[in-house]
Design a protein around this motif. Structure first.
Motif, PDB file in Angstrom:
ATOM      1  N   VAL A 100       7.905   4.902  -2.284  1.00 45.89           N
ATOM      2  CA  VAL A 100       8.353   6.159  -1.667  1.00 45.89           C
ATOM      3  C   VAL A 100       7.159   7.081  -1.419  1.00 45.89           C
TER       4      VAL A 100
ATOM      5  N   THR B  81       5.207   5.871   1.528  1.00 47.93           N
ATOM      6  CA  THR B  81       5.929   6.137   2.779  1.00 47.93           C
ATOM      7  C   THR B  81       5.763   7.584   3.206  1.00 47.93           C
ATOM      8  N   LEU B  82       5.949   8.503   2.281  1.00 45.78           N
ATOM      9  CA  LEU B  82       5.820   9.925   2.611  1.00 45.78           C
ATOM     10  C   LEU B  82       4.394  10.265   3.021  1.00 45.78           C
TER      11      LEU B  82
ATOM     12  N   THR C  35       3.385  11.701   6.776  1.00 40.47           N
ATOM     13  CA  THR C  35       2.801  13.038   6.904  1.00 40.47           C
ATOM     14  C   THR C  35       1.304  12.997   7.201  1.00 40.47           C
TER      15      THR C  35
ATOM     16  N   THR D 181      -1.214  12.266   5.354  1.00 36.15           N
ATOM     17  CA  THR D 181      -1.973  12.946   4.309  1.00 36.15           C
ATOM     18  C   THR D 181      -3.429  12.479   4.273  1.00 36.15           C
TER      19      THR D 181
END
Length: 488
Positions: free
Chosen positions: A445, A448-449, A453, A455
């Motif tokens: 997770v 994935t985030l 985004t 990052t």
């Protein structure tokens, strides 16, 4: 004077204390119940490295704290274990025959399973020209999303299904294991194909068909692996693999590609169906069960393993599968090859660690000495696995056509992911699968985030995520291995 009692000056018979009456010595004395228990459990207590091992034995015998307080005069099983540990001298009696070690397995069989895990990847080499089309979202090749979604569903479902079948086999009920595989594998194939269709819609019909075949293969291969038919599965994959290797250096007709893919799939599915076909003994047993009165039938079925017990294993399959896919997508597709092949050495090293742990229990006399021995074994096994993964990565990048070597960050991320997978399998082997599943799913997770985004770059995201997950799981392994009872 004879018959008189001598008194000190100034004393009288009234000032002296009375002479106590002598009690008759009983002919027998009631033995200490703790000593009796120590005599009965002498060999086990003498070989125990820590009192917790004795407490676990007492609890497994069904002794409650109330019974222990009433009979032995101590407050609970741990206090009783401490008493037994102190009263029995440490010694390690040699067994009469060969030492029973359930963790002794051959290296060749484990390596064979690793090869069987990796060979299906050549199916994607054969099928790549059939999936040609416009790129999908995120710049991925055509058909990638339905294939990945179907693969994730298949890994998740079949990990849980394999655990349930192994649970039945552990109970000695092979017909029930076959029945669970016979019903569960087709359901998983339908679910994987349905998810692929939902993701792709009608835009990529060939990709959906390929994903459906992939789901059927995953279910059939799970059946064969659970039932110990690795060699049969290998035999069905070899023709496809040989042609796929040729297709990597020179073109071959699409008709031949399609024929090999369908032929291999049909062979694997046929073998799986033959393996789970109920035999006469199974039908006879079920007929006898139907003839029993209802109470006896209910008593028979109460032994069935809980469905929820397989859920953590399914989640571990989901989390670890997602991490492997991200490693292939964020770096190089060839990264999945050494990871898959390394599952063979990883499995053998897990068995080696469990076997050496039992040896440590027999040869060490204190918890500290046992922890030191186990820590050294863990370090050696993990180092050996990372060395094998490094070697396989070097071979894959060297032999795979047109594949650049991995840079330092990508290689470090790959090794950290290998550490996550191996420690996760180790936790699973000790029954702490929920901890491993939670860590892997949380890492998937987070990755994935971070990718959605933007990052950081994909390589650095993988390095951070895999490094954190590896640190968490190593800490969990150390916490678990600090308890001697975990190794019994």
């Amino acid at each position: 004077m004879t018959g008189s009692i001598w008194l000190p000056p100034g004393a009288s018979s009234e000032t002296l204390p009375g002479v106590p009456k002598q009690r008759p010595t009983p002919s027998w004395a009631e033995p200490d119940p703790i000593d009796e228990l120590a005599d009965r459990l002498d060999e086990f207590v003498a070989a125990a490295v820590h009192p917790d091992e004795i407490a676990a034995l007492l609890e497994s015998d069904g002794m409650s704290d109330d019974q222990i307080r009433e009979r032995y005069g101590v407050k609970n099983s741990f206090a009783l274990a401490e008493e037994l540990y102190e009263r029995v001298t440490r010694r390690f009696p040699e067994p009469d025959g060969p030492v029973h070690d359930p963790w002794q397995v051959g290296l060749l069989g484990c390596l064979l399973r690793g090869v069987v895990f990796a060979l299906p990847g050549f199916g994607y080499v054969l099928g790549a020209p059939l999936l040609a089309g416009h790129p999908e979202s995120f710049g991925l090749p055509a058909g990638t999303l339905p294939l990945l979604s179907g693969a994730l569903v298949g890994w998740t479902w079949n990990q849980g299904l394999a655990h349930r079948a192994y649970s039945w086999l552990g109970l000695g009920d092979k017909p029930a294991a076959r029945h669970s595989l016979l019903t569960g594998a087709p359901l998983g194939a339908l679910l994987g194909a349905g998810i692929a269709l939902a993701v792709a819609g009608t835009a990529h019909p060939v990709a959906v068909a390929f994903a459906a075949g992939q789901s059927c293969y995953l279910g059939a291969a799970t059946v064969l692996l659970v039932m110990g038919r690795e060699r049969a599965l290998l035999a069905t994959l070899l023709p496809m693999t040989a042609v796929a290797v040729v297709a990597m250096v020179q073109p071959i007709p699409d008709a031949l590609r399609l024929t090999l893919l369908l032929g291999s799939l049909l062979a694997v599915v046929t073998l799986a169906l033959l393996e789970v076909q109920p035999d006469r003994d199974a039908f006879k047993g079920r007929g006898e069960l139907r003839d029993q009165p209802p109470p006896a039938r209910r008593q028979k079925t109460t032994m069935a393993p809980r469905l929820t017990a397989s859920l953590p294993y399914a989640l571990f399959g989901l989390g670890s599968g997602a991490l492997v896919l991200y490693a292939a997508l964020s770096g190089s597709a060839v990264a999945a090859v050494p990871l898959t092949l390394s599952m063979g050495p990883a499995e053998w090293l897990l068995y080696r660690f469990r076997s050496d742990s039992l040896t440590g229990l027999r040869n060490t006399r204190t918890p500290k000495a046992f922890w030191r021995t186990t820590g050294q074994t863990l370090t050696l096994c993990l180092t050996a696995y990372l060395a094998a993964l490094s070697l396989l990565t070097l071979l894959a990048t060297t032999l795979w056509p047109n594949t650049p070597s991995l840079d330092g960050v990508s290689l470090a991320a790959l090794l950290l992911l290998g550490m996550v997978l191996w420690t996760g399998l180790l936790l699973q082997s000790f029954g702490a699968v929920l901890a491993a599943a939670t860590t892997c799913c949380a890492a998937a997770v987070a990755q994935t985030l971070a990718l959605l985004t933007h990052t950081a770059g994909p390589h650095w995201i993988a390095l951070y995520v895999y490094g954190t997950a590896a640190a968490v799981q190593v800490a969990l392994v150390c916490a678990l291995l600090s308890r001697v009872t975990a190794h019994r």
